[in-house]
Scaffold this motif. Structure first.
Motif, mmCIF file in Angstrom:
data_model
loop_
_atom_site.group_PDB
_atom_site.id
_atom_site.type_symbol
_atom_site.label_atom_id
_atom_site.label_comp_id
_atom_site.label_asym_id
_atom_site.label_seq_id
_atom_site.Cartn_x
_atom_site.Cartn_y
_atom_site.Cartn_z
ATOM 1 N N HIS A 10 -24.247 37.814 -88.904
ATOM 2 C CA HIS A 10 -24.928 36.522 -88.825
ATOM 3 C C HIS A 10 -25.987 36.271 -89.905
ATOM 4 O O HIS A 10 -26.408 35.129 -90.080
ATOM 5 N N HIS A 11 -26.428 37.316 -90.559
ATOM 6 C CA HIS A 11 -27.518 37.144 -91.529
ATOM 7 C C HIS A 11 -27.277 37.960 -92.795
ATOM 8 O O HIS A 11 -28.176 38.615 -93.316
ATOM 9 N N GLN A 12 -26.069 37.883 -93.315
ATOM 10 C CA GLN A 12 -25.723 38.685 -94.487
ATOM 11 C C GLN A 12 -26.558 38.305 -95.711
ATOM 12 O O GLN A 12 -27.009 39.170 -96.451
ATOM 13 N N THR A 13 -26.787 37.012 -95.912
ATOM 14 C CA THR A 13 -27.594 36.571 -97.056
ATOM 15 C C THR A 13 -29.026 37.084 -96.933
ATOM 16 O O THR A 13 -29.599 37.598 -97.902
ATOM 17 N N LEU A 14 -29.585 36.979 -95.744
ATOM 18 C CA LEU A 14 -30.939 37.473 -95.508
ATOM 19 C C LEU A 14 -31.006 38.986 -95.719
ATOM 20 O O LEU A 14 -31.968 39.501 -96.306
#
Length: 128
Positions: free
Chosen positions: A61-65
């Motif tokens: 859910h938060h790969q970019t972060l």
């Protein structure tokens, strides 16, 4: 007089290795972070206890972060290493090898190394 010159020479070459446990924690944390960012498909999430579901959630859910956090962590280590160079100059550590060791150790282990350099209090020569 010889003792004074030898003690000042030792101060210019001051270096201490970081404590093993904080260094190990930092190395394992950065290693795990690297694994999560670059090879998330190879992580055995179900075998990691409570860390597994958290890691899988972040990857899903938060790969970019997660990627930005990874690069931020390394950027912080670069900043700490550069600050270690400033501290070396301020504290009179002028030996090139000692400065290089502080830079590399702080880059790899961060605050585990930098805290030793911050705590170092060189003996000041009395002006007579």
């Amino acid at each position: 007089m010889v003792a004074k010159s030898e003690s000042s020479r030792a101060a210019t070459a001051y270096f201490r290795t970081a404590r093993p446990l904080p260094s190990l924690v930092t190395a394992l944390g950065l290693g795990y972070f690297t694994w999560v960012v670059f090879w998330p498909q190879s992580i055995p999430y179900q075998s990691l206890g409570p860390l597994g579901p958290l890691t899988q959630y972040l990857v899903d859910h938060h790969q970019t972060l997660t990627r930005k956090g990874y690069w931020l962590a390394w950027l912080i280590h670069v900043g700490e290493s550069l600050y270690a160079m400033v501290l070396c100059k301020y504290k009179g550590i002028s030996n090139g090898r000692a400065q290089l060791l502080w830079f590399l150790q702080t880059f790899l282990f961060g605050i585990a190394s930098l805290s030793i350099l911050i705590a170092y209090r060189p003996k000041r020569q009395k002006q007579t």
